[in-house]
Design a protein around this motif. Sequence first.
Motif, PDB file in Angstrom:
ATOM      1  N   LEU A 375       0.781  -1.239   0.000  1.00  0.00           N
ATOM      2  CA  LEU A 375       0.000   0.000   0.000  1.00  0.00           C
ATOM      3  C   LEU A 375       0.813   1.289   0.000  1.00  0.00           C
ATOM      4  N   THR A 376       2.143   1.208   0.100  1.00  0.00           N
ATOM      5  CA  THR A 376       2.944   2.433   0.096  1.00  0.00           C
ATOM      6  C   THR A 376       3.137   2.942  -1.328  1.00  0.00           C
ATOM      7  N   CYS A 377       3.586   4.182  -1.427  1.00  0.00           N
ATOM      8  CA  CYS A 377       3.808   4.810  -2.736  1.00  0.00           C
ATOM      9  C   CYS A 377       4.851   4.041  -3.544  1.00  0.00           C
ATOM     10  N   GLU A 378       5.911   3.613  -2.862  1.00  0.00           N
ATOM     11  CA  GLU A 378       6.977   2.861  -3.541  1.00  0.00           C
ATOM     12  C   GLU A 378       6.458   1.546  -4.095  1.00  0.00           C
ATOM     13  N   ALA A 379       5.622   0.837  -3.301  1.00  0.00           N
ATOM     14  CA  ALA A 379       5.076  -0.442  -3.753  1.00  0.00           C
ATOM     15  C   ALA A 379       4.160  -0.251  -4.955  1.00  0.00           C
ATOM     16  N   LEU A 380       3.360   0.804  -4.934  1.00  0.00           N
ATOM     17  CA  LEU A 380       2.425   1.050  -6.031  1.00  0.00           C
ATOM     18  C   LEU A 380       3.151   1.461  -7.313  1.00  0.00           C
ATOM     19  N   LYS A 381       4.324   2.076  -7.169  1.00  0.00           N
ATOM     20  CA  LYS A 381       5.113   2.443  -8.342  1.00  0.00           C
ATOM     21  C   LYS A 381       5.845   1.238  -8.933  1.00  0.00           C
ATOM     22  N   ASN A 382       6.282   0.332  -8.057  1.00  0.00           N
ATOM     23  CA  ASN A 382       7.080  -0.812  -8.510  1.00  0.00           C
ATOM     24  C   ASN A 382       6.247  -2.022  -8.903  1.00  0.00           C
ATOM     25  N   GLY A 383       4.996  -2.094  -8.427  1.00  0.00           N
ATOM     26  CA  GLY A 383       4.153  -3.252  -8.729  1.00  0.00           C
ATOM     27  C   GLY A 383       3.915  -4.114  -7.509  1.00  0.00           C
ATOM     28  N   MET A 384       2.867  -4.926  -7.575  1.00  0.00           N
ATOM     29  CA  MET A 384       2.472  -5.746  -6.441  1.00  0.00           C
ATOM     30  C   MET A 384       3.351  -6.997  -6.300  1.00  0.00           C
ATOM     31  N   PRO A 385       3.631  -7.421  -5.057  1.00  0.00           N
ATOM     32  CA  PRO A 385       4.352  -8.693  -4.868  1.00  0.00           C
ATOM     33  C   PRO A 385       3.446  -9.869  -5.229  1.00  0.00           C
ATOM     34  N   ALA A 386       4.049 -10.990  -5.560  1.00  0.00           N
ATOM     35  CA  ALA A 386       3.281 -12.193  -5.872  1.00  0.00           C
ATOM     36  C   ALA A 386       2.709 -12.793  -4.589  1.00  0.00           C
ATOM     37  N   VAL A 387       1.621 -13.555  -4.733  1.00  0.00           N
ATOM     38  CA  VAL A 387       1.012 -14.221  -3.577  1.00  0.00           C
ATOM     39  C   VAL A 387       2.017 -15.165  -2.919  1.00  0.00           C
ATOM     40  N   SER A 388       2.811 -15.871  -3.728  1.00  0.00           N
ATOM     41  CA  SER A 388       3.808 -16.808  -3.180  1.00  0.00           C
ATOM     42  C   SER A 388       4.825 -16.090  -2.306  1.00  0.00           C
ATOM     43  N   ARG A 389       5.172 -14.856  -2.662  1.00  0.00           N
ATOM     44  CA  ARG A 389       6.122 -14.084  -1.852  1.00  0.00           C
ATOM     45  C   ARG A 389       5.486 -13.670  -0.525  1.00  0.00           C
ATOM     46  N   LEU A 390       4.210 -13.284  -0.553  1.00  0.00           N
ATOM     47  CA  LEU A 390       3.522 -12.912   0.687  1.00  0.00           C
ATOM     48  C   LEU A 390       3.432 -14.103   1.634  1.00  0.00           C
ATOM     49  N   LEU A 391       3.205 -15.292   1.093  1.00  0.00           N
ATOM     50  CA  LEU A 391       3.117 -16.497   1.929  1.00  0.00           C
ATOM     51  C   LEU A 391       4.435 -16.802   2.632  1.00  0.00           C
ATOM     52  N   GLN A 392       5.553 -16.350   2.049  1.00  0.00           N
ATOM     53  CA  GLN A 392       6.867 -16.600   2.641  1.00  0.00           C
ATOM     54  C   GLN A 392       7.262 -15.554   3.673  1.00  0.00           C
ATOM     55  N   MET A 393       6.488 -14.479   3.794  1.00  0.00           N
ATOM     56  CA  MET A 393       6.832 -13.423   4.754  1.00  0.00           C
ATOM     57  C   MET A 393       6.552 -13.915   6.179  1.00  0.00           C
ATOM     58  N   PRO A 394       7.301 -13.379   7.171  1.00  0.00           N
ATOM     59  CA  PRO A 394       7.214 -13.896   8.554  1.00  0.00           C
ATOM     60  C   PRO A 394       5.802 -13.883   9.149  1.00  0.00           C
ATOM     61  N   LEU A 395       4.928 -12.958   8.698  1.00  0.00           N
ATOM     62  CA  LEU A 395       3.595 -12.878   9.268  1.00  0.00           C
ATOM     63  C   LEU A 395       2.780 -14.147   9.008  1.00  0.00           C
ATOM     64  N   PHE A 396       3.010 -14.786   7.860  1.00  0.00           N
ATOM     65  CA  PHE A 396       2.186 -15.938   7.458  1.00  0.00           C
ATOM     66  C   PHE A 396       2.945 -17.256   7.373  1.00  0.00           C
ATOM     67  N   SER A 397       4.262 -17.200   7.297  1.00  0.00           N
ATOM     68  CA  SER A 397       5.026 -18.432   7.023  1.00  0.00           C
ATOM     69  C   SER A 397       4.938 -19.453   8.146  1.00  0.00           C
ATOM     70  N   ASP A 398       4.693 -19.001   9.376  1.00  0.00           N
ATOM     71  CA  ASP A 398       4.665 -19.947  10.501  1.00  0.00           C
ATOM     72  C   ASP A 398       3.242 -20.366  10.892  1.00  0.00           C
TER      73      ASP A 398
END
Length: 568
Positions: A375-398
Amino acid sequence: MAFMEKPPAGKVLLDDTVPLTAQIEASQSLHSHTEYIIRVQRGVSTENSWQIVRRYSDFDLLNNSLQISALSLPLPPKKLIGNMEREFIAERQKGLQAYLDVITTHHILSNCELVKKFLDPNSYSVNYTEIALQHVSMFFRSEPKWEVVEPLKDIGWRIRKKYFLMKIKNQPKERLVLSWADLGPDKYLSDRDLQYAVKLLSSCSHPYIYKITFATANESSALVIRPFSEKGTLKDLIYKAKPKDPFLKKYCNPKKIQGLELQQIKTYGRQILEVLKFLHEKGFPYGHLHSANVMLDGDTCKLLDLENSLLGLPSFYRSYFSQFRKINTLEGVDVHCFGHLLYEMTYGRPPDTIPVESFPPAPSVFVVSVLESILTCEALKNGMPAVSRLLQMPLFSDVLLTNSEKPQFKIPTKLKEALKISKECIEKRLTEEQKLIHQHRRLTRAQSHHGSEEEKKKRKILARKKSKRSANESGEEHSAKYSNSNNSGSGASSPLTSPSSPTPPSTAGASSIPPAPPLPPAAPAPSTEVPTSRPDASRGALLSSIQNFQKGTLKKTQTCDYSAPRIS
């Protein structure tokens, strides 16, 4: 007559999610009331605009209807005496403009039928509840085992989608929800493929997809039946709302704003990402994720409204992601919508603006890191991360998923190809809309910059410099032309002075001296070759003779004065 036998008008080309803007252009007093002339525009194109005329009483009626939202809207108060005075009308017009600005920029209000009918009565004159009832009645003629318990009035945000509480006649205690919807502007499947794909939805089995009991479609609309959940949706949990209440009442102004517990955020987020990954791998377009499309079944989140993308309905968050050209695929749309949902689960309310510049304190820094990637300006300029990448982030990986149900959703090869083409068409329309918005934004910025006070001062300074430069160049050019024209003849006919010639020094008593006789022409110097025209040389000789002139060389003259009277 069966549901499939009688299609009405056909595909709806109007996208209800395109924002409407309204500007009061003028007011006119007629007898005992004042009318306000309003210019309404859909989207960024000025060609797609029209005029409406509204009285204060029309605004008051709309405001009374919107009171169900429990929002404090800035409608100017009534005035019975002095309401025709010019100053009062001007002040009221400002207040009504502020009111229009609020209802057209509020995400939920701007999409509700009441506001759309007020601003665009021609496009929203149809009673969709009556149309839905006609379709449902036709459906019951061919499927007599179903029975309507009651209409669920305005429980959803879509204008062209209506809901009814149902029951099966031989199972009177079991409650179901029937939803009817028009086809939307993104319907690109053929009628045959659409009907087959909608029927196929009831065969889909996934631990995080809400079960569909029955689904059918015709050339212009679709009808879907699901089990009714007393617990409601994820949005109902966040806002502590009753599922049967109208959408405006449930979600516009919650009494208490409170996010979910960290473990709920982690579990629900992981479950939603898993089902998005499943749909993406199947090549099934979704693009309709938001918290009201996630049903709660115990501690499990289950996705709703898989049929929306097949029917061509626009997304709830379309007015947000259409602003950013990097969100140009349905996979990217799903991730962006997941960012909205995660923010809502965390803080108990949607974000005020997109992009989000700073995040309030969250239950975990890992939550903020996921939100920052979406949701940040940088993310919106660069494009959305893939779902697979979000699943690997610490919030969801465990997060451990305990549901062992095996997903099943078999899509035939021909239908897969049709879905792929439909997805590409949906993305193409999105890209074209984003391009128009980007061009409009650039033009608006340029006009704003050009009209700023600082830019006006710069232009004035440049204009003065240019004016001075032009004046100097014009003077020099005029001087050169004048000199050339004076020296184009013989040396004897040249004048004694020119604009560029130096003025001889003045001497005392010069006014009493009579004018000097003309000087004899100078004898030409002996030369073997005489040039045909030498204006510079003759002009130099003339200037030299003027500068070397001496008054003492003049002969004295006697003046005879005959002005005195003569007496004979």
